[in-house]
Design an enzyme around this catalytic site. Structure first.
Site, PDB file in Angstrom:
ATOM      1  NE  ARG A  69      39.798  38.149  39.827  1.00 20.56           N
ATOM      2  CZ  ARG A  69      41.038  38.568  39.524  1.00 20.56           C
ATOM      3  NH1 ARG A  69      42.020  38.450  40.421  1.00 20.56           N
ATOM      4  NH2 ARG A  69      41.305  39.090  38.345  1.00 20.56           N
ATOM      5  CG  HIS A  73      41.245  33.899  37.714  1.00 26.11           C
ATOM      6  ND1 HIS A  73      42.024  34.979  37.358  1.00 26.11           N
ATOM      7  CD2 HIS A  73      39.962  34.309  37.606  1.00 26.11           C
ATOM      8  CE1 HIS A  73      41.235  36.011  37.055  1.00 26.11           C
ATOM      9  NE2 HIS A  73      39.978  35.616  37.207  1.00 26.11           N
ATOM     10  CG  ASN A 101      45.798  35.131  37.324  1.00 29.16           C
ATOM     11  OD1 ASN A 101      44.632  35.272  37.669  1.00 29.16           O
ATOM     12  ND2 ASN A 101      46.230  34.040  36.699  1.00 29.16           N
ATOM     13  CG  HIS A 200      31.910  39.892  39.170  1.00 31.33           C
ATOM     14  ND1 HIS A 200      31.994  40.277  37.853  1.00 31.33           N
ATOM     15  CD2 HIS A 200      32.959  39.045  39.369  1.00 31.33           C
ATOM     16  CE1 HIS A 200      33.038  39.704  37.292  1.00 31.33           C
ATOM     17  NE2 HIS A 200      33.635  38.950  38.187  1.00 31.33           N
TER      18      HIS A 200
END
Length: 335
Positions: A69, A73, A101, A200
């Site tokens: 992740r 990001h 975040n 996911h």
């Protein structure tokens, strides 16, 4: 004589043309990302990253999803430049405190451990941005997912953009079109969107990320009608109307720690945890067909995921003399 002179002039023009072409192309080639970038400057770089990531994931299985992740990001803000890793200091306002975040991005201590090991092996050589890309690959493999060659040679940003993090990163409650627009803005298409959403299949989401789906999706106080109602009732037991914001829920309840295509099978069963998951099936015909294909064919999903994450990792990297190689991933270098 005239013919000879003309011939010589033509040859000179051709040579000059080749020289100019090389001069134009060479910088592009030199500054491009390359899986063998550290082959001579730090030959054990990938081995070291893999070793530290393996220890971290062995200690906490969830860390695989967290490290994957971080790469996502980071790339969606200013490009894949490790801006996410910077702490607030001076004029830098950390992306760690942005809405996507804050209280959820994690794994920074693992990145610190990797950087520390690499600095001992080959000081100020391997960028934090490349560490994020390699850790994402190694985490995916450790969880049972596909492997891929990671193009390397990124350099680190000297700034961060908290506003960019708030704006550019797709949110759990975004509409399908909003999510696709954010992907398109980074040069990614609907195929990349669906394939990368498959990450996911591992990891957790907080109650606050999907509470609206359970209680007031359309403003009528009811659960989202695209969510399996029995599943919704199960979620409500630990995600009440108020409170429990930080309660964690696995995003793939069938095989929560294994990187596989059950994420897509769950969506077909109306059991996608986040709104951003379920809209892949309900709001766009192209994405719906991709969800069905990946649910049927795990190998196809793996193949496309690998292609799409390499493509994502190529978003606006700093190369050549741009940026820097940080000594500490949390702060820019001081002269």
């Amino acid at each position: 004589m005239a013919t000879s002179t003309l011939s010589n002039n033509s040859n000179n023009v051709m040579v000059l043309s080749v020289v100019l072409l090389v001069a134009f192309v060479a910088p592009i080639y030199c500054f491009s990302l390359n899986p063998q970038f550290y082959e001579h400057s730090c030959p054990r770089a990938q081995e070291i990253v893999k070793s530290v990531v393996a220890k971290a994931v062995e200690k906490e299985t969830r860390m695989a999803a967290s490290l994957l992740r971080l790469h996502f990001h980071d790339c969606f803000v200013k490009g894949c430049d490790a801006s996410l890793l910077l702490d607030s200091s001076g004029s830098i306002i950390s992306e760690k405190q942005s809405n996507p975040n804050r209280n959820s991005a994690r794994g920074f201590n693992v990145i610190d451990d990797i950087k520390s090991a690499l600095e001992k092996e080959c000081p100020q050589t391997v960028s934090c941005a490349d560490i994020l890309a390699l850790a994402a690959r190694d985490s995916t493999v450790l969880a049972g997912g596909p492997s891929w060659e990671v193009p390397l040679g990124r350099r680190d940003s000297k700034s961060a953009s908290q506003s960019g993090s708030n704006t550019n990163i797709p949110q759990p409650n975004n509409t399908f079109q909003t999510i696709l627009t954010k992907f398109n803005a980074k040069g990614l298409n609907v195929i990349d969107l669906v394939a990368l959403s498959g990450s996911h299949t591992i990891g957790n989401a907080r109650c606050t990320s999907f509470r609206q789906r359970l209680y007031n999706q359309t403003g009528n106080g009811q659960a989202d009608n695209s969510l399996h109602q029995v599943y919704a009732n199960q979620l409500r037991t630990r995600c009440p109307r108020s409170g429990g914001d930080q309660n964690l829920f696995v995003m793939d309840f069938v095989s929560p720690t294994k990187f596989d295509n059950f994420y897509f099978k769950n969506i077909l069963a109306s059991k996608g945890l986040l709104n951003s998951d379920q809209v892949l099936l309900t709001k766009n015909e192209a994405s719906m067909e991709l969800v069905k294909k990946y649910a049927e064919n795990n190998e196809l999903f793996f193949e496309q995921f690998a292609q799409s994450i390499v493509k994502m990792g190529n978003i606006s990297p700093l190369t050549g003399s741009n940026g820097e190689i940080r000594k500490n991933c949390r702060k820019i270098n001081t002269n």
